[in-house]
Write an enzyme that holds these catalytic residues in place. Structure first.
Site, PDB file in Angstrom:
ATOM      1  N   ASP A   1      -0.232   5.130   0.644  1.00  0.00           N
ATOM      2  CA  ASP A   1      -0.491   6.168   1.640  1.00  0.00           C
ATOM      3  C   ASP A   1      -0.545   5.570   3.039  1.00  0.00           C
ATOM      4  O   ASP A   1      -1.351   4.680   3.315  1.00  0.00           O
ATOM      5  CB  ASP A   1      -1.803   6.885   1.320  1.00  0.00           C
ATOM      6  CG  ASP A   1      -1.906   8.256   1.973  1.00  0.00           C
ATOM      7  OD1 ASP A   1      -0.962   8.642   2.678  1.00  0.00           O
ATOM      8  OD2 ASP A   1      -2.933   8.931   1.780  1.00  0.00           O
TER       9      ASP A   1
ATOM     10  N   ASP B   1       0.849  -1.181   0.000  1.00  0.00           N
ATOM     11  CA  ASP B   1       0.000   0.000   0.000  1.00  0.00           C
ATOM     12  C   ASP B   1       0.893   1.243   0.000  1.00  0.00           C
ATOM     13  O   ASP B   1       2.059   1.184   0.436  1.00  0.00           O
ATOM     14  CB  ASP B   1      -0.908  -0.023   1.233  1.00  0.00           C
ATOM     15  CG  ASP B   1      -1.850   1.160   1.274  1.00  0.00           C
ATOM     16  OD1 ASP B   1      -2.458   1.477   0.234  1.00  0.00           O
ATOM     17  OD2 ASP B   1      -1.974   1.787   2.343  1.00  0.00           O
TER      18      ASP B   1
END
Length: 266
Positions: free
Chosen positions: A12, A10
């Site tokens: 952010d 991932d």
């Protein structure tokens, strides 16, 4: 750790927060490259283009190429193109999503095209009654109904919100009674399409994220291993009360990298 050949990461809250690079991110990517690991950065973002995300990574000092990034939009197109090569797609979305469909050899159809094979919903700031009517008619005619994500609201600068992709999909669902397939996390399709691209199996893959109910849940749904880093949404107190339990927990990518290096040297 050593059996993992593939890392789904991932962005952010893991690699960066806003415009700030998080601890260990650059060094972790270097470790992946040096050790010949397969990896892809994943994002649910259906609005920013891949080029924009790659440019941000470059600005933060992480060289990344298109094969190392998969957005939910790309996953949707890859999935549609594999299942229905050359499919006719009606898009509720903006120009970047239209261009992406064309890149995957899909035919984008316009209003009143009930013969479309798929209705694909992304973020569309120009959504109106005409688009809603067309999408409802096409789904009722039997087309596949897919939404990039089910996020009802989109956070914007200054602390406000706009209607998200999920709100638009919900309107079409209300009009048709048909529940859409969902591409983005916490559903497994984004991870499955990333593994498809890399030629990896779930048992050799680990999902690294900062959200229990998004990243870790998606990893579990896709059958991968899971690592939660505490540099984003969730903390240790959240883990204690959540029914969703990651296999491993680290403070950030720097902490994870230290562990990987210790295992390799032992």
């Amino acid at each position: 750790m050593l059996p993992y050949t593939t890392y789904l990461i991932d962005l952010d809250g893991v690699v960066y927060r806003g415009n700030e690079l998080l601890p260990g991110a650059r060094e972790f990517v270097q470790w992946l490259e040096t050790n010949g690991k397969k990896y892809i950065f994943l994002t649910n973002n259906s609005f920013a283009t891949g080029a924009q995300i790659l440019a941000k990574l470059e600005r933060l000092g992480i060289p990344a190429t298109p094969e190392h990034l998969m957005s939910a939009g790309q996953a949707a197109m890859q999935n549609i193109a594999r299942r229905l090569p050359g499919a006719r797609v009606y898009i509720v979305g903006e120009q970047p999503l239209v261009e992406l469909a064309q890149e995957y050899g899909l035919t984008v159809v316009e209003v009143d095209a009930e013969e479309a094979d798929v209705v694909l919903v992304g973020l569309d700031r120009f959504f109106d009654y005409s688009k809603l009517t067309c999408a409802v008619r096409i789904v009722l005619a039997g087309a596949l109904f897919i939404t990039i994500n089910r996020d009802p609201l989109l956070p914007i600068a200054g602390g406000g919100f706009l209607p998200g992709c999920g709100t638009l999909a919900a309107a079409i669902e209300a009009g048709t009674g048909v529940t859409p397939e969902v591409v983005g996390k916490p559903e497994p399709m984004l991870l499955q399409e990333a593994m498809e691209r890399l030629g990896s199996k779930p048992e050799e893959t680990v999902m690294i994220g900062d959200g229990l109910d998004v990243d870790i849940l998606a990893g579990q749904a896709a059958g991968t291993h899971t690592i939660l880093v505490l540099s984003g949404r969730n903390n240790r107190a959240d883990i204690e009360v959540s029914p969703i339990k990651p296999e491993h927990v680290y403070e950030d990518l720097a902490d994870l990298l230290r562990q990987l290096q210790q295992v390799k040297s032992s």
